[in-house]
Design an enzyme around this catalytic site. Structure first.
Site: not given
Lengths: 313, 313
Positions: B37-38, B15, B92, B170
């Protein structure tokens, strides 16, 4: 002193007869003016009605209602009462969903009536002293053990294991109503495991982990299948030692071993609730703390599910 | 005009790359100042960090963060950002539980930063015209059909069917974010039926019934197993005829057959979200509407459960 609040008691099941009727009888600010029930029994000498529509149509003088029906049907009755201009006392849990409770709160505000979402366990004698003792302690761990025998405490109450009946969270929410009151910071569900009997739609047992912004570990063990000794205990480990609430909050043992509570009378919690309701009505205020119900919804939202043996009462 | 808001994008999954990066690039009030970000990839020419602790330690100039991580890990990252004095945009759903979102809201208020719980579907072009058209209509029935193929839309996103990943809610929460926006009155879950794959902890399909104080029937059908044509439709029957939102709100057909929307650009919703976030930051305000998430929690709380075939991606 002003005239007593004329109260109609709606939903004449076990909790109404065991707790509400004696508590109302002992509270001078409130008078039992009617009972309403489709199936349950009324109270000798008090007018009885089949449903709230009949009560409204009767013209009986009423100022307030207390709702003791199962949560699944409470919303519509509460809304009729608010629209009739009556104050509303909701037995716990205040509804079957969070959205309906928020809507009742708005409706009560718009109508200028009191809405009281009651949590009887918060009126157990150990709760306020526990809150005071924990206000400035460092809290290291909280362990909640709420294990009771559904056959002993909820005979014939099949709705509890129906969808929307909350299952073991029906007693478990009492524990959560205490923990949300005594801990100084808010906390959140991180994991939950819910056990569903293969023939029922609500969990009969659940294990929930919570944390807070300081990384506190809170573990709750709720079980409706407990035989033999029953447990309604909250153990709080702090930098000063261990504080324990036993018997659903009735008995508190402080870290120094002292106990500021004595065994409470069976009706003590509901006497406190009705005193509080009368104060709210007199003050023109509402009291709707949804935190315990929100934790239950969060546990369902966040949890994993196991299927366990069928429950046959 | 003041300097752009320096934003760090956290959680560089699908996303973030598909929607957030292009929307930020198109919004002059916001500048992408870092990615975090990992596992995910960064953006060429933008400083990249492994986690938010590294970002804070770096001393990089940051005003705000947007969180695109799975909901299960969002709370702790959001709290670190708030404590660093940064504004927070939440993809969201805003969290894995209602209690944690309420706590973030309190923390943001105390820190004087903006918290924005975003609902991208509310920025689809048909939504505001639908809301206007329904404001004074008599609404007779609402039918929501949200059926999509999880393999097409969520490849490799195993967390969605984990506990706390919301499963079919979701996408379904997008529908609920629209319905809560366009209907003039609040509504409540009355029944829900959730289908759990036997090997997963979140539902892959759900059917939910809602009502409101006027007795409206709202039926939602959410399914992640849809093959062939996909459906993201909301049909509202009114006293003036039927209003339909197609394609997740992108296309509106009014009762007279006219259509005030044209096919929307793919990035239209997120452009609207970032414009709104910039406005909130400039105004020193927050926007946290938990109604869609509350309906999801209520559906879990109130629902019955079925076990269905295992899901293998």
């Amino acid at each position: 002193m002003s005239a007593p609040i004329r109260l109609a008691l709606i939903g004449m099941g076990k909790i109404a007869h065991d707790q509400h009727v004696p508590a109302i009888a002992g509270e001078p600010a409130i008078a039992l003016a009617a009972t309403v029930s489709r199936n349950g029994e009324g109270v000798e000498g008090v007018p009885h009605f089949h449903d709230i529509a009949d009560l409204i149509a009767s013209g009986q003088g009423i100022d307030a209602v207390a709702l003791c029906t199962p949560p699944q049907v409470r919303r519509a009755i509460a809304m009729q009462a608010i629209q009739a201009g009556w104050h509303v006392f909701l037995e716990k849990p205040p509804g079957a969903t969070l959205a309906e409770v928020a809507n009742l709160e708005s409706a009560a505000r718009a109508a200028g009536v009191t809405l009281f979402a009651s949590w009887h366990s918060r009126y157990a004698p150990g709760v306020e002293p526990a809150r005071a003792a924990l206000a400035d302690a460092r809290i290291d761990r909280v362990t909640v053990t709420w294990r009771e025998d559904i056959r002993v405490w909820h005979p014939g109450q099949a709705w509890i294991l129906d969808a929307g009946g909350f299952g073991v969270f029906d007693p478990g929410i009492n524990a959560l109503s205490i923990v949300t009151r005594i801990l100084p910071r808010p906390f959140f569900v991180t994991e939950a495991e819910l056990d569903y009997p293969e023939n029922r739609d609500s969990p009969i047992a659940a294990r929930i982990a919570f944390t807070d912004d300081a990384g506190l570990h809170i573990a709750a063990d709720f079980d409706f299948r407990q035989q033999g000794p029953q447990s309604w205990d909250i153990v709080v480990e702090t930098d000063r030692g261990t504080l324990t609430l036993h018997d659903g909050g009735a008995r508190l043992v402080l870290p120094d071993g002292s106990s500021p509570t004595k065994a409470a009378a069976l009706h003590g919690e509901y006497a406190g609730l009705y005193r509080r309701f009368a104060e709210l009505v007199r003050a023109g205020e509402s009291d709707v703390d949804i935190a315990p119900l929100r934790h239950v919804a969060d546990a369902f939202l966040r949890g994993t599910r196991n299927v366990v043996d069928a429950f046959i009462e």
